[in-house]
Design an enzyme around this catalytic site. Structure first.
Site, PDB file in Angstrom:
ATOM      1  N   ARG A 180      23.538  54.479  43.498  1.00 56.74           N
ATOM      2  CA  ARG A 180      24.485  53.405  43.818  1.00 56.74           C
ATOM      3  C   ARG A 180      23.883  52.037  43.523  1.00 56.74           C
ATOM      4  O   ARG A 180      24.591  51.048  43.413  1.00 56.74           O
ATOM      5  CB  ARG A 180      24.914  53.508  45.280  1.00 56.74           C
ATOM      6  N   TYR A 190      46.202  37.908  34.640  1.00 54.51           N
ATOM      7  CA  TYR A 190      46.187  39.355  34.791  1.00 54.51           C
ATOM      8  C   TYR A 190      46.825  39.715  36.128  1.00 54.51           C
ATOM      9  O   TYR A 190      46.441  39.174  37.164  1.00 54.51           O
ATOM     10  CB  TYR A 190      44.749  39.856  34.700  1.00 54.51           C
ATOM     11  N   ASP A 218      38.128  34.623  33.418  1.00 54.45           N
ATOM     12  CA  ASP A 218      38.392  35.950  32.866  1.00 54.45           C
ATOM     13  C   ASP A 218      38.413  35.808  31.347  1.00 54.45           C
ATOM     14  O   ASP A 218      39.288  35.145  30.788  1.00 54.45           O
ATOM     15  CB  ASP A 218      39.733  36.467  33.387  1.00 54.45           C
ATOM     16  N   LYS A 260      39.187  47.077  27.974  1.00 52.85           N
ATOM     17  CA  LYS A 260      39.961  46.545  26.860  1.00 52.85           C
ATOM     18  C   LYS A 260      39.103  46.431  25.592  1.00 52.85           C
ATOM     19  O   LYS A 260      38.640  47.428  25.074  1.00 52.85           O
ATOM     20  CB  LYS A 260      40.560  45.193  27.260  1.00 52.85           C
TER      21      LYS A 260
END
Length: 385
Positions: free
Chosen positions: A57, A110, A181, A206
């Site tokens: 983790r 977004y 972003d 993307k």
């Protein structure tokens, strides 16, 4: 000898970094590509120090090459941080806003970012001030008392262009953190950190991964203290990526420059033709000289991206009919893959009401441009008012 021939990342062109970054050391019989490490834990004894892997983790060797390469591409001396999804990366970035703080955010962005910020606002965690991000003076006015400015340029799906450097400076003058972003542009199109932005967010799903086969996100910063906070957020909340998915993303990143070059050229060609089509009401694409964001985009971007937004004559029903009539374009959400995708954005219930009902977002892939145009033209011609 060209300066780009140096092995130092700061001297390499971005289209070289996507290929050369994150490679294993050149020792005899070493692999050319980094391996996938499938392990949930790592050997260790005694006190765990910062930088120790210890547990899956906290770290994984399969993350390192991708994180190092993306950090280089964005112009940071620090590695990026990869997350389980783009929205996990957005959540981590928003965690930097103090409890009850104010975030100035584009009204078009977004939808995951908008929905998450609204959810946090509904629970009293923060206050959102929506703005037209292309209206520089309005954004500046909204920064009074703000704790963070969220930038997206071009915006999703309206393709508005923000004055990144000007707004970042204004936000810092107001004492606000700046988050951008950069999914639509990628670091090959613009490097927000170089324009004064503090934190850059990506949906790796993307363009960076580029093949519509992984769900990942990433955050990049040049500030060690901010990176430490973001790393702590990722570890404590378990927002970690699978090692194989990150390996796939690095493999996809290798062709980013070629994919972007091809898809941008096709997007420009299609946008010009769509402007002249009798069935198309309006076209938004920053590369068009008449687009409201053209001059700004030309000044701050390397290329205009591969996303086009059009409104179809005849309203939402006509727009849906166009999508239904297409044979090559794939009707699906998401973007940035090798295949061309199209969708009517308002089919999503939480898309902003200011997005026209008949707006279609086109993610241009790498297929033959003439084939893509023939499919679009045929579908548009087939639909009547």
């Amino acid at each position: 000898m060209s300066q780009h021939s140096s092995q130092h990342p700061e001297f390499l062109a971005p289209d070289t970094v996507v290929v050369a970054g994150g490679r294993p050391d050149r020792t005899h019989d070493a692999p050319v590509n980094p391996p996938v490490v499938l392990s949930s834990t790592f050997v260790g004894q005694g006190e765990v120090y910062e930088g120790d892997r210890a547990y899956g983790r906290y770290a994984n060797p399969s993350w390192d090459p991708f994180e190092e390469t993306l950090g280089q591409l964005e112009g940071s001396e620090l590695p990026a941080l990869v997350f389980a999804s783009g929205l996990a990366a957005v959540s981590a970035a928003l965690s930097l806003v103090p409890s009850g703080g104010v975030v100035v955010m584009p009204r078009h962005s977004y939808q995951g970012s908008l929905a998450l910020s609204q959810d946090l606002a509904d629970r009293g965690a923060l206050t959102v001030r929506p703005v037209d991000i292309a209206d520089t003076e309005a954004v500046k006015a909204a920064l009074d008392g703000a704790d963070a400015l969220w930038l997206e340029s071009p915006t999703n799906p309206m393709l508005e262009i923000a004055e990144i450097r000007v707004l970042a400076a204004a936000a810092h003058d107001a004492g606000a953190l700046v988050i951008a972003d950069n999914t639509f542009s990628t670091p090959l199109g613009q490097r927000p950190l170089k324009s004064g932005v503090d934190v850059v967010v990506h949906s790796v799903t993307k363009y960076l991964a580029g093949h519509s086969d992984v769900v990942l996100g990433a955050v990049v910063t040049s500030d060690p203290a901010l990176r430490t906070r973001l790393l702590s957020y990722r570890s404590l909340r378990g927002a970690i990526a699978g090692p194989f998915e990150v390996w796939l993303a690095l493999r996809g990143l290798r062709t980013l420059a070629l994919r972007i070059e091809r898809s941008q050229a096709t997007a420009m060609e299609l946008a010009r033709k769509l402007q002249e089509h009798p069935r198309v009401e309006a076209v938004r694409y920053p590369g068009l000289p008449g687009d409201p964001g053209h001059e700004r985009a030309a000044a701050q971007m390397d290329g205009f991206g591969s996303i086009i937004a059009i409104t179809v004559r005849g309203g939402a029903e006509a727009a849906d009919a166009v999508v239904e009539a297409l044979q090559l374009w794939t009707p699906a959400t998401s973007l940035g893959g090798v295949e061309s995708l199209i969708e009517r954005r308002r089919r999503h219930a939480n898309e902003p009401a200011s997005v026209p009902e008949h707006l279609l977002r086109l993610s241009v892939g790498i297929e033959n441009a003439a084939d893509l145009w023939a499919d679009l033209d045929r579908a548009l011609q087939k639909v009547q008012d």
